[in-house]
Design an enzyme around this catalytic site. Structure first.
Site, PDB file in Angstrom:
ATOM      1  N   THR A  34       0.809  -1.221   0.000  1.00  0.00           N
ATOM      2  CA  THR A  34       0.000   0.000   0.000  1.00  0.00           C
ATOM      3  C   THR A  34       0.840   1.267   0.000  1.00  0.00           C
ATOM      4  OG1 THR A  34      -0.088   0.020   2.421  1.00  0.00           O
ATOM      5  CG2 THR A  34      -1.840  -1.173   1.259  1.00  0.00           C
ATOM      6  N   CYS A  38       2.545   2.868   9.341  1.00  0.00           N
ATOM      7  CA  CYS A  38       1.601   2.860  10.461  1.00  0.00           C
ATOM      8  C   CYS A  38       2.341   2.738  11.780  1.00  0.00           C
ATOM      9  CB  CYS A  38       0.640   1.669  10.358  1.00  0.00           C
ATOM     10  SG  CYS A  38      -0.259   1.527   8.814  1.00  0.00           S
ATOM     11  N   CYS A  42      -2.014   0.114  14.859  1.00  0.00           N
ATOM     12  CA  CYS A  42      -2.982   0.531  13.837  1.00  0.00           C
ATOM     13  C   CYS A  42      -4.206  -0.393  13.865  1.00  0.00           C
ATOM     14  CB  CYS A  42      -2.345   0.494  12.460  1.00  0.00           C
ATOM     15  SG  CYS A  42      -3.453   1.050  11.138  1.00  0.00           S
ATOM     16  N   ARG A  67       3.760   6.987   2.814  1.00  0.00           N
ATOM     17  CA  ARG A  67       2.951   8.077   3.347  1.00  0.00           C
ATOM     18  C   ARG A  67       2.259   7.618   4.624  1.00  0.00           C
ATOM     19  NH1 ARG A  67      -0.070   5.791  -0.779  1.00  0.00           N
ATOM     20  NH2 ARG A  67      -2.249   5.314  -0.266  1.00  0.00           N
ATOM     21  N   CYS A  69      -0.397   6.684   7.442  1.00  0.00           N
ATOM     22  CA  CYS A  69      -1.720   6.061   7.484  1.00  0.00           C
ATOM     23  C   CYS A  69      -2.751   7.081   7.980  1.00  0.00           C
ATOM     24  CB  CYS A  69      -1.677   4.852   8.418  1.00  0.00           C
ATOM     25  SG  CYS A  69      -3.287   4.065   8.688  1.00  0.00           S
ATOM     26  N   CYS A  72      -4.457   5.409  11.689  1.00  0.00           N
ATOM     27  CA  CYS A  72      -3.744   5.398  12.977  1.00  0.00           C
ATOM     28  C   CYS A  72      -2.902   6.651  13.204  1.00  0.00           C
ATOM     29  CB  CYS A  72      -2.873   4.152  13.091  1.00  0.00           C
ATOM     30  SG  CYS A  72      -1.411   4.132  12.018  1.00  0.00           S
ATOM     31  N   ASP A 442      18.436  11.923  50.564  1.00  0.00           N
ATOM     32  CA  ASP A 442      17.153  12.601  50.742  1.00  0.00           C
ATOM     33  C   ASP A 442      16.441  12.053  51.980  1.00  0.00           C
ATOM     34  OD1 ASP A 442      14.876  14.235  49.190  1.00  0.00           O
ATOM     35  OD2 ASP A 442      13.986  12.417  50.039  1.00  0.00           O
TER      36      ASP A 442
END
Length: 492
Positions: A34, A38, A42, A67, A69, A72, A442
């Protein structure tokens, strides 16, 4: 630590197939069929393993032609915990890139701050992140642009400038390349009931669950300096001194995010403001890894199980915290706040808070350099400690920032008059972000140790705490939470 996790293919595939949100930000999944990338969690049907490739950063995915998603939104993942739990060159570079240094000063400026050549920085960052400093800064600009597109009604030209793009064309091309949508299409996808208030940015700051907000916001509220910080209507509010101007932020804990409302005098400061708020709230921590390590100690295990996900409350300004640590030496919390409030009124830059309540920025060291030491209502030795610290911060002899080397900063602080191990380590823990800083002297820690049957002398407690490394700063938070008698003064 999971350094280089994206190279462990089997583990990454398991995380994607189980939609494990704990790994969001640790690595990104790029899908060959695709051409999208992601986060591991996702909600889409996981791709076949043979179609997955894994990258260490969103910028690396973008460099490889993938590129983001649309479901998500991997650009909104929590940041990698690597950069806040390490002090090596790449981690320090990543903290500076998140702070916007590349956009303001370029890669040469980044290299100069780190004391290395531009070529060395580019080579090491590329080797570990799969993208160089410029590509990482570009990915950050794209994320900033998306935030402004979706949360404001600003014209696109103003957004392009505020996000750091050199031209409208570059802005349009980058947004379309990264998100496969034009800027106007991105704005059209936001919910119809989105309400935008002029001048106010409303954001969601993600984190890895679990998160226990009680100690985090409780500590910030309890030590708030009047005029600079306040707790109001369930939100921690404070002023911010930023590279291009000032800001006011309101941070409200929610079950699955921190609601963030920002008012900025210059929108170019948006990515810096977000980065500093995330660091202050320790939102990029990996609480599962931290708590799992601390649970191996049978004494700490019940404390972790009772309230998992404690974070280390940090700061938006390292120099400010160091100055406040000295003001708080050997006095009550109330007295420390009073000292700080006087300094703020006398030397802080005034700001206008539309909601009222906040009046000033905490004064920068440069603004304090000319103050009369006799005006400080504290013992002479502490006045000397404070003015020496102010002078060294103002003239650059000492620099405390996102790029600081933790051990070098410790050594420089210890060399100053009036600085003991407690002060140095609390600055390392709260300001510099060292996750392994420890406070064996401390009084609250020693009291908690006695109640839990742990050794209470500093040397013996330090030896016992070896098993908690590298997360001793988080063990401190769990131990402090057991102390039914809050500390009324800060040691030196």
């Amino acid at each position: 630590m999971r350094n280089g996790m994206h190279t462990d293919r089997e583990r990454c595939v398991r995380a994607v197939q189980s939609k494990d949100a704990r790994f969001d930000g640790w690595f990104f999944t790029a899908v060959l069929t695709t051409r999208i990338y992601c986060r591991p969690s996702c909600p889409a049907v996981p791709p076949k393993p043979e179609n997955m490739t894994f990258h260490p950063s969103a910028a690396s995915c973008q460099q490889a032609g993938f590129r983001a998603c649309k479901r998500c939104r991997p650009d909104t993942s929590p940041g990698s915990p690597e950069w806040n739990q390490r002090a090596d060159l790449v981690a320090r570079a990543m903290r500076l890139i998140a702070d916007g240094v590349v956009d303001r000063e370029g890669v040469p400026g980044l290299a100069a701050r780190l004391g290395y050549s531009t070529r060395q920085i580019e080579r090491q960052v590329l080797a570990e992140l799969g993208a160089g400093p410029l590509a990482l800064a570009r990915a950050q600009r794209a994320q900033t642009a998306r935030l402004l597109i979706e949360t404001t009604a600003l014209p696109m030209a103003d957004i392009a400038f505020a996000a750091g793009f050199s031209s409208i064309r570059t802005f349009n091309d980058t947004v379309r390349e990264v998100f496969a949508l034009s800027p106007s299409e991105l704005r059209g996808r936001r919910p119809k009931n989105t309400v935008t208030v002029p001048g106010v940015l409303s954001l969601r700051l993600p984190f890895r669950a679990p998160l226990n907000p009680d100690n985090l916001f409780g500590h910030l509220a309890a030590t708030a300096v009047p005029g600079v910080e306040e707790w109001r209507d369930g939100a921690y509010r404070r002023t911010l001194g930023l590279p291009y101007g000032h800001g006011i932020v309101a941070l409200t804990p929610r079950p699955d995010h921190i609601a963030c409302r920002l008012t900025l005098s210059d929108l170019r400061d948006l990515p810096v403001a977000i980065s500093r708020c995330r660091r202050m709230l320790d939102l990029d921590a990996d609480p599962v890894a931290i708590d799992d390590q601390l649970r191996t100690d049978p004494v700490l295990a019940p404390l972790v199980d009772k309230a998992p996900g404690r974070r280390v409350p940090r700061t938006v300004d390292e120099a400010e915290f160091a100055l406040r640590a000295v003001l708080g030496q050997q006095v009550s919390t109330a007295a420390a706040r009073t000292h700080a409030a006087r300094l703020v009124t006398a030397h802080g830059e005034a700001v206008k808070d539309p909601e009222g309540g906040l009046t000033h920025l905490f004064p920068a060291p440069e603004a304090l350099a000319a103050l009369d030491p006799e005006s400080l209502a504290m013992p002479r030795t502490r006045r000397t400690t404070f003015t020496t610290l102010v002078r060294q911060l103002a003239d650059g002899t000492l620099h405390l920032g996102a790029e600081s080397d933790w051990e070098d900063s410790r050594a420089r602080l210890l060399a100053l008059p009036g600085f003991g191990p407690w002060t140095v380590d609390v600055i390392a823990m709260r300001a510099l972000g060292d996750p392994d800083a420890f406070l064996p002297t401390d009084l609250g820690i020693r009291r908690a140790a006695r109640e839990l049957g742990l050794p209470s002398t500093p040397a013996a407690l330090t030896a016992r705490a070896v098993a908690w490394r590298p997360w001793r700063a988080y063990a401190v938070q769990y131990l402090w939470a057991t102390d039914s008698h809050p500390i009324n003064f800060l040691p030196v």
